[in-house]
Design a protein around this motif. Structure first.
Motif, short mmCIF file in Angstrom:
data_model
loop_
_atom_site.label_atom_id
_atom_site.label_comp_id
_atom_site.label_asym_id
_atom_site.label_seq_id
_atom_site.Cartn_x
_atom_site.Cartn_y
_atom_site.Cartn_z
N PHE A 199 0.77 -1.27 -0.13
CA PHE A 199 -0.05 0.00 -0.12
C PHE A 199 0.94 1.39 0.00
O PHE A 199 0.53 2.52 0.07
N LEU A 200 2.22 1.07 -0.17
CA LEU A 200 3.06 2.29 -0.02
C LEU A 200 3.75 2.32 -1.37
O LEU A 200 3.58 3.44 -2.25
N LEU A 201 4.47 1.49 -1.92
CA LEU A 201 5.00 1.13 -2.94
C LEU A 201 4.43 1.05 -4.33
O LEU A 201 4.49 1.42 -5.19
N GLY A 202 3.12 0.47 -4.14
CA GLY A 202 2.05 0.46 -5.04
C GLY A 202 1.54 1.62 -5.70
O GLY A 202 1.77 2.00 -6.81
N PRO A 203 1.07 2.47 -4.69
CA PRO A 203 0.67 3.65 -5.12
C PRO A 203 1.81 4.70 -5.77
O PRO A 203 1.61 5.35 -6.79
N LEU A 204 2.95 4.43 -5.22
CA LEU A 204 4.19 5.24 -5.84
C LEU A 204 4.63 4.96 -7.13
O LEU A 204 4.78 5.84 -8.08
N PHE A 205 4.30 3.58 -7.22
CA PHE A 205 4.79 2.98 -8.73
C PHE A 205 3.74 3.55 -9.58
O PHE A 205 4.42 4.10 -10.72
N TYR A 206 2.54 3.64 -9.26
CA TYR A 206 1.41 4.12 -10.28
C TYR A 206 1.65 5.72 -10.49
O TYR A 206 1.44 6.39 -11.54
#
Length: 364
Positions: free
Chosen positions: A33-40
């Protein structure tokens, strides 16, 4: 206040144990929930050529786990790959990790073996009591009164004091003690003692052997019904083996001879008794030290004017009307009774009611 502070400390230790057990799940969930949104945020470019915020990326990751993506489709092989990977990974993390973590934290008082295992991980130097019958329950009550952490093991759901222990929020494991996972669930490796108080001699011996195998330094107390067996276990196993009949026999014999004796025990070859005296004849005017020197009686308590003083000092003078509790060997007790002109025990009709508090019970 003391109980609330202790309960808060237990809850904090329990939370730390849960975090330690689920640390991998929590780290992966945080990464999702931290790296996923940053990736997008850095990779996704919409059909109109604009990017997205972190909140929109978090919204997309959350709903993507349930097969409901919130962002329009774009032709990007890496985004397509992440869109395919997130649903199964996210569902596995939530279903197997986060949900179980939340269940164990908010359902702490349910009868759940995993919950018991997590609770005992927070304990060190606790006492494991096997058997939730009358003896086991009294042992637990005494240990908790002394401020010790206790874990109870009982194989029957319908045992006499199971519901009472649960009402008192005592960790209670319903499991067969013959199971190889039973004692490890109680964290017996870090326990200071184990009390084997079931009504089965063989089961108690098996529990004691398993406990010693898992924790060679643990103190073992075994309840046995066979007098001969208790002696052999005490000598060869180096455990405190207590026979119900040997414990009850002196008390029953002395109660038949003199109902003023409220407790008795053996100290080596000596039979020790505890009894209360009304200071009427002989005792008034003597101090505590003189009673000890003349009769060998130790003064456990002195009640005067409704106030009880434990272990009164040697220069304390006994007054008429005081109620004094002495401990002495049986012959010394008889001499002290004779000195107070009470050599003969009272008849049953003169005995006090059994519901009188021990500190106020008077001898006949």
């Amino acid at each position: 206040m003391k109980l609330s502070r202790r309960q808060a400390q237990v809850n904090l230790r329990y939370l730390r144990a849960l975090i330690r057990r689920f640390r991998i799940t929590l780290v992966l969930s945080a990464a999702l929930f931290l790296l996923g949104p940053l990736f997008y945020c850095f990779r996704y470019v919409g059909p109109d050529g604009t990017g997205i915020t972190f909140g929109e990326g978090l919204h997309h990751v959350y709903f993507l786990m349930y097969g409901q993506p919130s962002l329009p489709y774009v032709r990007d092989w890496l985004i397509e790959l992440v869109n395919v990977v997130i649903p199964p990974v996210g569902i596995a993390l939530v279903a197997d990790g986060v949900v179980r973590f939340a269940y164990l934290f908010f359902a702490r008082h349910k009868n759940d073996k995993e919950w018991i295992e997590v609770v005992t991980e927070t304990m060190k130097g606790h006492v494991v009591v096997c058997g939730a019958g009358r003896v086991g329950y009294r042992v637990v009550a005494q240990l908790r009164e002394m401020g010790r952490d206790v874990v109870v093991v009982e194989k029957r759901e319908d045992a006499a004091f199971v519901s009472a222990l649960r009402d008192e929020q005592v960790p209670l494991l319903i499991d067969d003690t013959r199971s190889p996972l039973c004692l490890p669930r109680t964290n017996v490796k870090h326990a200071s003692a184990i009390v084997c108080a079931t009504d089965d001699d063989l089961a108690n011996l098996n529990i004691a052997l398993d406990a010693r195998r898992l924790n060679p330094d643990i103190r073992v107390v075994i309840r046995l019904f066979d007098d001969d067996l208790s002696g052999k276990v005490r000598d060869t196993f180096k455990a405190e083996a207590l026979s119900s009949s040997s414990l009850a026999a002196p008390a029953m014999a002395l109660a038949a001879m003199d109902p003023r004796i409220i407790h008795s025990f053996h100290l080596g070859k000596h039979l020790m008794v505890v009894s209360q005296f009304d200071a009427r004849e002989g005792l008034p005017g003597l101090n505590i030290a003189s009673v000890r020197d003349r009769f060998g009686a130790l003064t456990l308590s002195l009640v005067r004017g409704g106030e009880e003083k434990l272990n009164p000092p040697g220069d304390e003078v006994i007054h008429a009307g005081d109620v004094v509790t002495f401990q002495a060997s049986y012959p010394e007790y008889r001499r002290l009774r004779a000195f107070t002109c009470e050599s003969e025990p009272p008849t049953w009709s003169h005995q006090p009611a059994t519901d009188v508090p021990p500190g106020q019970r008077k001898a006949g």
